[in-house]
Design an enzyme around this catalytic site. Structure first.
Site, PDB file in Angstrom:
ATOM      1  N   TYR A 153      24.872  -6.405 -32.943  1.00 12.90           N
ATOM      2  CA  TYR A 153      23.535  -6.461 -33.065  1.00 12.90           C
ATOM      3  C   TYR A 153      22.959  -5.467 -31.592  1.00 12.90           C
ATOM      4  O   TYR A 153      23.455  -5.933 -30.590  1.00 12.90           O
ATOM      5  CB  TYR A 153      22.971  -7.989 -32.642  1.00 12.90           C
ATOM      6  CG  TYR A 153      21.606  -8.220 -32.531  1.00 12.90           C
ATOM      7  CD1 TYR A 153      21.134  -8.553 -31.481  1.00 12.90           C
ATOM      8  CD2 TYR A 153      20.726  -8.104 -33.669  1.00 12.90           C
ATOM      9  CE1 TYR A 153      19.697  -8.923 -31.253  1.00 12.90           C
ATOM     10  CE2 TYR A 153      19.226  -8.365 -33.462  1.00 12.90           C
ATOM     11  CZ  TYR A 153      18.687  -8.893 -32.302  1.00 12.90           C
ATOM     12  OH  TYR A 153      17.602  -9.246 -32.213  1.00 12.90           O
ATOM     13  N   ASP A 248      26.415  -0.512 -25.504  1.00  9.83           N
ATOM     14  CA  ASP A 248      25.493  -1.322 -25.476  1.00  9.83           C
ATOM     15  C   ASP A 248      25.892  -2.669 -24.686  1.00  9.83           C
ATOM     16  O   ASP A 248      26.679  -3.394 -25.084  1.00  9.83           O
ATOM     17  CB  ASP A 248      24.921  -2.011 -26.689  1.00  9.83           C
ATOM     18  CG  ASP A 248      24.034  -3.123 -26.729  1.00  9.83           C
ATOM     19  OD1 ASP A 248      23.421  -3.398 -27.735  1.00  9.83           O
ATOM     20  OD2 ASP A 248      23.393  -3.325 -25.576  1.00  9.83           O
ATOM     21  N   LYS A 276      19.659  -9.037 -20.068  1.00  8.72           N
ATOM     22  CA  LYS A 276      20.114 -10.123 -19.816  1.00  8.72           C
ATOM     23  C   LYS A 276      20.247 -10.548 -18.187  1.00  8.72           C
ATOM     24  O   LYS A 276      19.605 -10.867 -17.449  1.00  8.72           O
ATOM     25  CB  LYS A 276      21.219 -10.589 -20.615  1.00  8.72           C
ATOM     26  CG  LYS A 276      20.901 -10.726 -21.976  1.00  8.72           C
ATOM     27  CD  LYS A 276      21.634 -11.207 -22.874  1.00  8.72           C
ATOM     28  CE  LYS A 276      21.613 -10.894 -24.604  1.00  8.72           C
ATOM     29  NZ  LYS A 276      20.828 -11.807 -25.110  1.00  8.72           N
TER      30      LYS A 276
HETATM   31  N1  HOZ Z   1      19.357 -11.853 -28.463  1.00  6.99           N
HETATM   32  C1  HOZ Z   1      20.398 -12.720 -28.761  1.00  6.99           C
HETATM   33  C2  HOZ Z   1      21.765 -12.019 -29.319  1.00  6.99           C
HETATM   34  N2  HOZ Z   1      22.894 -12.428 -29.065  1.00  6.99           N
HETATM   35  C3  HOZ Z   1      20.038 -13.952 -29.535  1.00  6.99           C
HETATM   36  C4  HOZ Z   1      18.746 -14.536 -28.967  1.00  6.99           C
HETATM   37  C5  HOZ Z   1      17.528 -14.487 -29.866  1.00  6.99           C
HETATM   38  O1  HOZ Z   1      17.716 -13.821 -30.873  1.00  6.99           O
HETATM   39  O2  HOZ Z   1      16.607 -15.226 -29.900  1.00  6.99           O
END
Ligand code: HOZ
Length: 441
Positions: A153, A248, A276
């Protein structure tokens, strides 16, 4: 259910009332799909505040937090230095839309931690970072196709939403409506850890692939580790075919060590994305790489990317305050030791009740997959018993343990977690797994 759990459940009234009102004005009551807890069932949490390793919901229940805002909160919630830095900057102005020295300061801290990032561009989300890196790779190579890995992702930009992990895997959305077919066809999905499939993709699209984008340690299909030689092979194949390698590290950057996962794994991407951790819990992300590549980005080059709040001083102060603490000796080692104790303890408890499961883990990140087989790619991960994962999640929550509300995510530890927290988690897991194992098959 014991008295404490009954009380916890009863006290969920205020959270439920807030969520019911939220559903009237926010889509699904949330601002990001995974927070709706659709795959684990029950009422989603509504959090009032947090401190250290704990969340406190709208009913005052204390929860031991293993989501940590999906990895962003590495120092623990309401970290005093970050809170003071944000308060200080708020009194000096939060965003000017003009350069500040704070952007330079955070960039210098990042490039000190990740020396091969000669130039950096701050953005406000991981999605912007990956979207911009792909645009840059396409602009430099003048090619349109990209290769990504099933179950990885990279945020919700159109090019990434086919066979993706995280919320799409959680909700079972293989191909996202709204992405033009002509664009979706430019994204080639191959299995993680499968270099032959990458070779095939390049053979079938000679001279047309701009980049390969990869999470160096996949954490959005649950945690899946790269097999020996996989990442090095990716770089070799990409470069042999005139393509760039985008790594990434939105999740892994400064998560496993005060640096990149790439350095740990012995590889180096042409472009790297971060997020993050580098914002200390405030929206900061970035993409970067060698100057010769980054200088294609406007205003130096024609590849356009912009952001009103990119590099805003409030977020920069939070990132600086966070990164200055990540140099603390032993900080990462301690998180890793606690995570290792948690993982080995969970393996003992799972084995004790005869529940087949795999735990993939590295540093302070881990995933329990309820499947008998090894999990080395998305197809393996999807063989997991997501209903059993959901049961585990719902058995742990009333015991005060908040795990990722999806099989296809990861749990994270922070520097605020303690050995006592691990003991408490393992005691809760023992009860939870005994309860699950006692159920009729
Ligand atoms: N972005 C995070 C992927 N591990 C998940 C959090 C979300 O989509 O709110």
């Amino acid at each position: 259910m014991n008295k404490a759990e009954t009380q916890l459940k009863r006290e969920g009234q205020r959270s439920r009332e807030i969520f019911e009102r939220a559903e009237k004005v926010l889509v699904g009551g949330v601002n990001s799909p995974v927070r709706a807890f659709r795959s684990v069932g029950g009422d989603p949490l509504v959090i009032d505040h947090a401190n250290g390793q704990h969340l406190y919901d709208a009913d005052g229940n204390e929860l031991l937090d293993y989501v940590c805002s999906w990895g962003a909160i590495i120092l623990g919630h309401a970290n005093p230095a970050i809170a003071e830095a944000v308060a200080h900057q708020a009194r000096r102005g939060t965003s000017f839309g003009v350069t500040t020295e704070l952007e330079l300061e955070l960039a210098m801290l990042i490039s000190k931690a990740i020396p091969f990032l000669e130039k950096i561009r701050f953005v406000s989300s991981g999605t912007e970072a990956t979207m911009s890196a792909v645009r840059l790779a396409r602009g430099i190579t003048k090619r349109d196709f990209i290769v990504k890995f099933e179950g990885c992702y990279h945020g919700h930009a159109d090019s990434f939403l086919s066979r993706a992990g995280s919320g799409l895997a959680t909700l079972g959305i293989a191909e996202c409506p709204g992405v033009p077919q002509v664009l979706a066809e430019l994204t080639l999905n191959v299995p993680f850890n499968d270099l032959q499939a990458v070779e095939k993709a390049f053979s079938a699209h000679k001279g047309k692939i701009a980049a390969v984008i990869v999470e160096p340690i996949a954490a959005n299909m649950g945690v899946v580790l790269p097999e020996p030689g996989f990442l090095k092979g990716l770089r070799e194949i990409a470069h042999r075919n005139g393509a760039l390698l985008i790594v990434d590290e939105v999740i892994t950057g400064l998560r496993l060590r005060n640096g990149s996962a790439q350095e740990l794994l012995g590889i180096e991407g042409d472009l790297t994305t971060l997020g993050k951790v580098i914002g200390g819990g405030v929206p900061v992300a970035a993409y970067g790489g060698y100057a010769e590549l980054m200088n294609h980005v406007a205003p130096l080059g024609p590849v356009y990317q912009a952001g009103t709040l990119a590099g805003n001083p409030l977020a920069m102060r939070a990132g600086i305050a966070a990164l200055k603490q990540l140099t603390k000796p032993g900080l990462y080692e301690r998180m890793t030791q606690l995570a290792e104790r948690l993982v080995s303890g969970l393996r003992v408890e799972l084995s004790a009740v005869g529940i087949p499961a795999q735990i993939n883990a590295i540093g302070s990140v881990a995933t329990v997959f309820f499947t008998p087989g090894p999990v080395r790619n998305y197809a393996d991960a999807r063989r997991s018993d997501t209903k059993r994962y959901a049961r585990f999640f719902r058995e742990m929550l009333p015991r005060g343990i908040f795990l990722a509300p999806s099989q296809f995510e990861a749990v994270f530890l922070s520097a605020a977690h303690t050995a006592g927290d691990i003991d408490r988690t393992l005691a809760a897991a023992r009860e939870a797994l005994q309860s699950i194992a006692a159920e009729p098959a």
